[in-house]
Enzyme design. Sequence first.
Site, mmCIF file in Angstrom:
data_model
loop_
_atom_site.group_PDB
_atom_site.id
_atom_site.type_symbol
_atom_site.label_atom_id
_atom_site.label_comp_id
_atom_site.label_asym_id
_atom_site.label_seq_id
_atom_site.Cartn_x
_atom_site.Cartn_y
_atom_site.Cartn_z
ATOM 1 N N CYS A 90 -12.638 125.120 44.799
ATOM 2 C CA CYS A 90 -12.271 124.366 43.605
ATOM 3 C C CYS A 90 -11.122 123.410 43.941
ATOM 4 C CB CYS A 90 -11.845 125.301 42.478
ATOM 5 S SG CYS A 90 -11.246 124.426 41.003
ATOM 6 N N LYS A 138 -37.126 88.393 26.990
ATOM 7 C CA LYS A 138 -37.652 88.293 28.353
ATOM 8 C C LYS A 138 -37.632 89.700 28.926
ATOM 9 C CE LYS A 138 -37.064 86.192 32.895
ATOM 10 N NZ LYS A 138 -37.140 87.482 33.607
ATOM 11 N N ASP A 173 -30.227 92.183 41.019
ATOM 12 C CA ASP A 173 -30.614 90.898 40.436
ATOM 13 C C ASP A 173 -29.446 89.918 40.460
ATOM 14 O OD1 ASP A 173 -32.867 92.105 37.804
ATOM 15 O OD2 ASP A 173 -33.084 91.952 39.972
ATOM 16 N N GLU A 174 -28.242 90.436 40.191
ATOM 17 C CA GLU A 174 -27.062 89.571 40.159
ATOM 18 C C GLU A 174 -26.787 88.965 41.527
ATOM 19 O OE1 GLU A 174 -23.866 90.354 41.547
ATOM 20 O OE2 GLU A 174 -22.767 88.695 40.629
#
Length: 647
Positions: free
Chosen positions: A395, A108, A30-31
């Site tokens: 690891c 909203k 959205d940004e």
Amino acid sequence: MTKTEYENAVETLNSWAKAYYELDEPIASDEEYDRLYHEILEYERLNPKDISIFSPTTRVGGGVSEGFSKASHIKRMWSMEDIFNHAELMAWIKRGEKENLSFVVEPKFDGASLNLLYEDGVLVRAITRGDGVVGEDVTNNAKTIKSVPLKIDYDKRIEIRGEVVIKKDDFDMINEQRAKDGEMPLSNPRNAAAGSLRQLDSAVTAKRKLLFIPWGVGENSLNFMRHSEIMNFVRNLGFEQDEFFKILTTDMLDDAYKELLAKRDEKSIMMDGMVVRVDDLQRCEELGYTVKFPKFMVAYKFPAIEKTTRLLDVALQVGRSGVVTPVGVLEEVVIDGARVKSATLHNFDEIERLGVMRGDMISVIRSGDVIPKITGVFKERRDGTQTPIMRPQICPECGSHLLDEGVFIKCQNLDCKARVINSIIHYASKKCLNIDGLGDAIINLLYEKGIISKVIDIYSINFDDLIGIEGFKDKKINNLLKAIEDSKNTSLARFITGLGCEHIGEVAAKKIEQVFGDRWLEASYDEVKNLEGFGEQMAKSLIEFIEVNHQSIKELADIVKPVALKLEIKTNAFSGKTFVITGTLSRARDEFKSELESYGAKVAGSVSKKTDFVLAGSEAGSKLDKALELGVSVIDEERYESMKNEI
């Protein structure tokens, strides 16, 4: 921006809009969309003769899917202008001289807009917003939404408009089920709501737990003077309304915005801003519309908490239980004021589920103090430089072979430095034993110097161990030794949390403390499994942990002497009753909740036939209406205080 750059930006934004509105598969955050949209808007303001007929600024919403028949709105559905700060809010208010008006404000919500047409009190059509004039006829799907009344007590023609949303918890459950079924996860609640509403099979829609929250009307013959009166009328027809619904003057708007923003995380539905709307309908009519927006309402957007960035690499962290956790190393991005360089990927099954690769453009979300999380991958933006992320076999800390159990990959080496250090860091942390001065760096230093090698060694540290170590002066040493001594006689719940048993956090530890007290080490599997909020996985984890570490726990407990704090239940009129708290009260809701629990009452989040009392403050909303509808006893603060003394 040149004309060529403008035309390219229009093409890009239209492709993003199509993916977002029509396909429900966003390829930008959205940004990103908002930023590019406003760059286009600024170019068009300076160069009005160059405005493209394809510009998204001349459209509302998205197109219509070919999977549904088209239907027209009687009255056009408009979009809203976005503003992002106080200065833009004040500029909007000054346009049209709105300074002395009253405004309706409400959340909203981030969902899919829907227009419901009722004739003679019956729902006859449900249409998505589409381009604002024509949308998709999704009537059969809308009828599966329980918060959409099929009949209303009003016989004239009316269009009721609102947002179709999915609660955050329901969204998570949908994705969990999709993962079990081997399906791709839905990207976010907004797209899940839109996609669910546009399912060709209405049975799928019915399973999605959609919620319809009205925000206005279209065609109508109502005779009200204010928008707030219309919404009260709509709510009384049987529709949902959020508790945060206020009528305010100009000088109160910013405080309301801050109040709503503070509730962003606790709200059950995702929201991305606050709607500000002129309440006086005659004034709304006078203000009118632009090509795209009403001039009488605006969306005061929240700071973006989901942004787009690049996944540079994946780092491996070994936890105190030996579980190897992948962490995304990101191209730095600022989210809600915080600089984010890493985000959790949870486990390697999650990496496979997302289908993410090194070098991918990804969406990352940060909410409050929650660890940033990767929520989606923009696979369409790959350029061939991406590389796969392989499951580790060795690891990263001690070099021993890892045990791959599917969801979890573990280091089995009990002497692995990462396991030991992380268990000590966890034990000393603020939420556990809260040993001030014993942070990550100090623990690493003391481990490297051989002063501590396991948790219990903390209580053997003496002045001579620390004197001479760089950075340790007399005062610092004495402060640390005092903090270690003060950690003794802590609560049993903190002690249990500090042990770091898998799946046993603060809430579970408090429950164990309250129910079992000092005999918690002798509790059986069935006893633990039957605790409220527990289950087989938590019970198995705790019992196995106790069996493996029983002697070590006893030795540590003999030194710390944790105190089991029993919850004292005071008997009164509230004991054994179920409460719901709503509205604005003189104290925080958490205070009332804790007090009620101390009386043996249960506090629920929603009103049902099982609710005994609703404690209602000012501006109580839909929960109060539900209570009145069901005949549940409603009490105010004054009555609450008097009932506390009743037996």
